[in-house]
Design a protein around this motif. Structure first.
Motif, mmCIF file in Angstrom:
data_model
loop_
_atom_site.group_PDB
_atom_site.id
_atom_site.type_symbol
_atom_site.label_atom_id
_atom_site.label_comp_id
_atom_site.label_asym_id
_atom_site.label_seq_id
_atom_site.Cartn_x
_atom_site.Cartn_y
_atom_site.Cartn_z
ATOM 1 N N ILE A 19 0.974 -1.193 0.053
ATOM 2 C CA ILE A 19 -0.157 -0.044 -0.099
ATOM 3 C C ILE A 19 0.888 1.186 0.273
ATOM 4 C CG2 ILE A 19 -1.727 1.440 1.521
ATOM 5 C CD1 ILE A 19 -2.682 -1.415 2.225
ATOM 6 N N LEU A 20 1.849 0.957 0.399
ATOM 7 C CA LEU A 20 3.080 2.276 0.627
ATOM 8 C C LEU A 20 3.581 2.677 -0.760
ATOM 9 C CD1 LEU A 20 4.236 3.527 3.057
ATOM 10 C CD2 LEU A 20 6.361 2.149 2.914
ATOM 11 N N LEU A 21 3.453 1.601 -1.634
ATOM 12 C CA LEU A 21 4.294 1.758 -3.094
ATOM 13 C C LEU A 21 3.897 3.274 -3.692
ATOM 14 C CD1 LEU A 21 4.747 -1.584 -4.376
ATOM 15 C CD2 LEU A 21 6.518 -0.031 -3.733
ATOM 16 N N PRO A 22 2.556 3.463 -3.771
ATOM 17 C CA PRO A 22 1.985 4.764 -4.680
ATOM 18 C C PRO A 22 2.641 5.868 -4.053
ATOM 19 C CG PRO A 22 0.073 3.326 -4.265
ATOM 20 C CD PRO A 22 1.480 2.679 -3.571
ATOM 21 N N MET A 23 2.977 6.215 -2.809
ATOM 22 C CA MET A 23 3.774 7.536 -2.391
ATOM 23 C C MET A 23 5.046 7.406 -2.528
ATOM 24 S SD MET A 23 3.544 6.988 1.708
ATOM 25 C CE MET A 23 4.908 8.252 1.731
ATOM 26 N N MET A 24 5.721 6.371 -2.794
ATOM 27 C CA MET A 24 7.236 6.295 -2.760
ATOM 28 C C MET A 24 7.742 6.642 -4.264
ATOM 29 S SD MET A 24 7.825 6.140 0.228
ATOM 30 C CE MET A 24 9.295 6.195 0.210
ATOM 31 N N VAL A 25 6.825 6.064 -5.250
ATOM 32 C CA VAL A 25 7.250 6.135 -6.540
ATOM 33 C C VAL A 25 7.087 7.606 -7.091
ATOM 34 C CG1 VAL A 25 6.045 5.565 -8.921
ATOM 35 C CG2 VAL A 25 6.381 4.088 -7.353
ATOM 36 N N THR A 26 7.983 7.793 -8.135
ATOM 37 C CA THR A 26 8.476 8.997 -8.866
ATOM 38 C C THR A 26 7.313 9.699 -9.204
ATOM 39 O OG1 THR A 26 10.226 8.153 -9.544
ATOM 40 C CG2 THR A 26 9.806 10.285 -10.277
ATOM 41 N N ASN A 27 7.015 10.807 -8.798
ATOM 42 C CA ASN A 27 5.600 11.666 -9.138
ATOM 43 C C ASN A 27 5.406 11.797 -10.733
ATOM 44 O OD1 ASN A 27 4.508 11.547 -6.827
ATOM 45 N ND2 ASN A 27 5.330 13.710 -6.303
ATOM 46 N N VAL A 28 6.595 12.162 -11.603
ATOM 47 C CA VAL A 28 6.534 12.452 -12.855
ATOM 48 C C VAL A 28 6.065 11.088 -13.455
ATOM 49 C CG1 VAL A 28 8.008 12.646 -14.675
ATOM 50 C CG2 VAL A 28 8.444 13.880 -12.841
ATOM 51 N N VAL A 29 6.555 9.915 -13.223
ATOM 52 C CA VAL A 29 6.114 8.875 -13.549
ATOM 53 C C VAL A 29 4.420 8.479 -13.441
ATOM 54 C CG1 VAL A 29 6.404 6.161 -13.745
ATOM 55 C CG2 VAL A 29 8.255 7.841 -13.368
ATOM 56 N N ILE A 30 3.925 8.831 -12.019
ATOM 57 C CA ILE A 30 2.666 8.620 -11.896
ATOM 58 C C ILE A 30 1.874 9.672 -12.631
ATOM 59 C CG2 ILE A 30 0.992 9.310 -10.134
ATOM 60 C CD1 ILE A 30 2.971 8.339 -7.923
ATOM 61 N N GLY A 31 2.281 10.861 -12.657
ATOM 62 C CA GLY A 31 1.321 11.792 -13.765
ATOM 63 C C GLY A 31 1.301 11.302 -14.993
ATOM 64 N N LEU A 32 2.389 10.656 -15.572
ATOM 65 C CA LEU A 32 2.483 10.276 -17.118
ATOM 66 C C LEU A 32 1.604 8.952 -17.297
ATOM 67 C CD1 LEU A 32 6.485 10.931 -17.959
ATOM 68 C CD2 LEU A 32 4.261 11.822 -18.903
ATOM 69 N N THR A 33 1.829 8.110 -16.236
ATOM 70 C CA THR A 33 1.037 6.624 -16.245
ATOM 71 C C THR A 33 -0.600 6.965 -16.175
ATOM 72 O OG1 THR A 33 2.844 5.740 -15.028
ATOM 73 C CG2 THR A 33 0.746 4.448 -15.135
ATOM 74 N N TRP A 34 -0.772 7.927 -15.316
ATOM 75 C CA TRP A 34 -2.374 8.147 -15.152
ATOM 76 C C TRP A 34 -2.878 8.824 -16.498
ATOM 77 C CZ3 TRP A 34 -6.219 6.353 -12.004
ATOM 78 C CH2 TRP A 34 -5.657 5.687 -10.928
ATOM 79 N N ARG A 35 -2.066 9.606 -17.011
ATOM 80 C CA ARG A 35 -2.325 10.399 -18.184
ATOM 81 C C ARG A 35 -2.807 9.337 -19.396
ATOM 82 N NH1 ARG A 35 0.967 15.570 -20.632
ATOM 83 N NH2 ARG A 35 -0.325 15.751 -22.875
ATOM 84 N N LEU A 36 -2.017 8.301 -19.326
ATOM 85 C CA LEU A 36 -2.456 7.390 -20.287
ATOM 86 C C LEU A 36 -3.705 6.487 -20.057
ATOM 87 C CD1 LEU A 36 -1.543 5.990 -22.984
ATOM 88 C CD2 LEU A 36 0.149 4.609 -21.728
ATOM 89 N N LEU A 37 -3.519 6.175 -18.753
ATOM 90 C CA LEU A 37 -4.554 5.336 -18.181
ATOM 91 C C LEU A 37 -5.974 6.233 -18.473
ATOM 92 C CD1 LEU A 37 -3.895 4.044 -14.719
ATOM 93 C CD2 LEU A 37 -4.749 2.609 -16.388
#
Lengths: 293, 273
Positions: free
Chosen positions: A112-130
């Motif tokens: 459950i901790l993983l989302p907050m540790m992962v690079t925010n840039v990557v999060i933004g891009l992944t969700w942009r595609l999702l």
């Protein structure tokens, strides 16, 4: 000898603290002082070679009277309110869940901790595609189920909702973690006693857990306010502040003015207004803190 | 309700939350091994033959390796400097009583309150006038603005946890304070230092705003590099998937294998408050 050792005793702490404080002074206090100075002057890329004029509060006036700035501020507060609201509901639920003793608790806590540790840039891009309208996975599933695709990122209200959803996904676990740490300090005896007195689980939660957890809640709240107020990476990559500035958070606004138009005096003034707002928040929360102790 | 039913409900809720947490990351990885023509496929086709073309593509011109080394160098140097300076300062705050202590300790927290965009505006002008733009040094200096306060704050708590009696007995044996610090306190605080270092490294590794403003072609770090796959013509999702998966790999590694330290770091500073 006695005198010497007394002086030594007085300055000894600064042998330890000094290097760090001097470094922080050079890399932080001095630059911030400089931009404070900039905020009362006129520095733009075109004119700075001819000299930097003193303009007093003109930059601050310009910022406060700028409709885009006010708009960004409102957008940020809107985002802050909804994101934090849902993060606390979810975070509290997850914390209570993880506080039940069960096998594999550490494992789930880590996942459950993983989302907050992962690079925010990557999060933004992944969700942009999702969330993409034509080929994003979420719309593919929605179409597969027979509904119309949802324009997650291209309609104003939906775009804001998307930014909030991604933030909830990103940081609910952080809230959960802090609240869990607080929950683990509560003694079981209290709950036993309450049970004997016939209080229900909901009553125990309302009258024992919440009041005792107050300081953990306030700390988590303070961190979330600080972090949502400065948010940059995720909206920058998810929506780039669009559509039509609907998700242009305050940091994105300062970035756009300061670093695309290179009006650094204006950027300084607007970013100092951010600091002032932040300090007001912090002072307000610290006051609530004080009352407890 | 029987215990079994309770457990079934509990674990299904937990598994659902876990799946939601890791699902976007799995999706990112799927994109990275998808043939590029299928990414823009709008039909609901979910299966495909995996390819490593995207990984080959991002490694082909050597830029990824270069920026990877930038990220590592900047992260490691930032962590070393912040930890050493922060360690001494934290010890000072934890062990000495002096008049300005409270104010100084609170002051070391203020940087956390200031939005990064406020800090970067003057740093940008100063680095530009010192000809430090697009250098690793500029990035390291700006990363110290958040890693140092973090290190001081976290480690002060860890040093305070060391029982003062241990120090006192060593002092009676005639050890000087610096020796006590190195021989008695440091070994006990090692887990705390590890937590601080891991967290500082992750924050430096993930940082984007400073890097995008301060770096150009030579000092760029990976989070900035990945955005260069969004060109004016098209978004190269396959390469974003591949680069993104590689960027988060060390984070996954640190979080999964040193979760105890990560959690210690995340909660320590805040719970004590």
């Amino acid at each position: 000898m006695k005198m010497n050792s007394r002086i030594f005793k007085k300055i000894e702490p600064f042998f330890y603290i000094g290097p760090a404080l001097i470094t922080l002074f050079i890399i932080l206090v001095y630059p911030l002082g400089y931009s404070f100075w900039l905020s009362f002057h006129n520095w733009t890329l075109i004119t700075f070679k001819e000299g930097v004029d003193f303009v007093a509060l003109k930059n601050y006036y310009d910022v406060i009277l700028n409709i885009d700035f006010i708009h960004s501020l409102l957008v940020t507060f809107l985002f802050m309110f909804f994101a934090i609201f849902f993060e606390f509901i979810l975070g509290m639920s997850i914390a209570l869940l993880l506080n039940l003793g069960f096998k594999g608790r550490n494992f789930f806590r880590t996942i459950i901790l993983l989302p907050m540790m992962v690079t925010n840039v990557v999060i933004g891009l992944t969700w942009r595609l999702l969330l993409n309208l034509e080929y994003g996975l979420i719309n593919k599933v929605i179409r597969y189920l027979g509904f119309n695709a949802v324009p997650w990122l291209s309609k104003t209200v939906l775009a804001m909702t998307s930014v909030i959803i991604v933030d909830i996904w990103n940081t609910s676990s952080f809230v959960a973690l802090l609240l869990l740490a607080g929950l683990q300090t509560l003694s079981k005896d209290l709950y036993e006693a309450a049970k004997i007195d016939g209080s229900s689980k909901l009553q125990s939660f309302m009258y024992i857990t919440l009041p005792l957890l107050k300081s953990s809640i306030l700390v988590a709240l303070l961190w979330r306010i600080i972090d949502t107020f400065r948010i940059f990476d995720v909206p920058y990559l998810l929506t780039a502040g669009g559509p039509s500035r609907a998700t242009e958070m305050i940091s994105l606004y300062v970035y756009r003015y300061g670093f695309r138009n290179f009006n650094l005096s204006y950027a300084s003034a607007s970013s100092y207004l951010m600091v002032i707002i932040m300090l007001i928040f912090a002072a307000f929360l610290f006051r609530i803190f004080r009352k407890d102790y | 309700m029987s215990k079994i039913v309770k457990n079934v409900i509990l674990y299904s809720v937990l598994i659902t939350i876990s799946l939601i947490s890791i699902f976007p990351l799995l999706y990112l990885f799927t994109i990275s091994i998808k043939p590029s023509e299928l990414i823009f496929d709008t039909t609901s086709k979910f299966f495909f033959t995996p390819t490593f073309q995207n990984y080959q593509d991002i490694f082909a011109d050597g830029r990824f390796i270069k920026y990877l080394f930038n990220s590592i160098t900047v992260g490691v140097i930032t962590v070393i400097v912040a930890t050493i300076l922060g360690m001494f300062a934290a010890y000072g705050f934890a062990r000495f009583k002096f008049r300005s202590k409270r104010i100084l300790r609170m002051a070391s927290l203020i940087p956390q309150l200031i939005p990064p965009i406020t800090i970067i505006v003057p740093l940008f002008t100063l680095f530009a006038s010192m000809k430090l733009m697009d250098t690793q040094r500029a990035l390291i200096i700006s990363y110290l603005t958040f890693t140092m306060p973090l290190s001081i704050w976290l480690m002060t708590g860890f040093f305070e946890d060391v029982p003062i009696e241990l120090e006192e007995s060593a002092m009676i044996d005639g050890c000087r304070r610096l020796m006590v610090f190195i021989r008695v306190d440091l070994p006990i605080v090692v887990p705390g230092i590890a937590a601080t270092m891991i967290l500082s490294f992750i924050y430096s590794w993930n940082e984007f705003l400073y890097a995008v403003i301060l770096t150009g072609r030579s000092a760029r770090t990976l989070p900035v590099m990945i955005t260069s796959f969004m060109t004016n013509k098209a978004i190269l999702w396959g390469r974003i998937g591949a680069a993104g998966s590689l960027i988060i790999l060390p984070i996954l590694f640190f979080t999964l294998f040193s979760q105890k330290y990560v959690i210690k770091g995340l909660t320590a500073g805040s719970v004590k408050g």
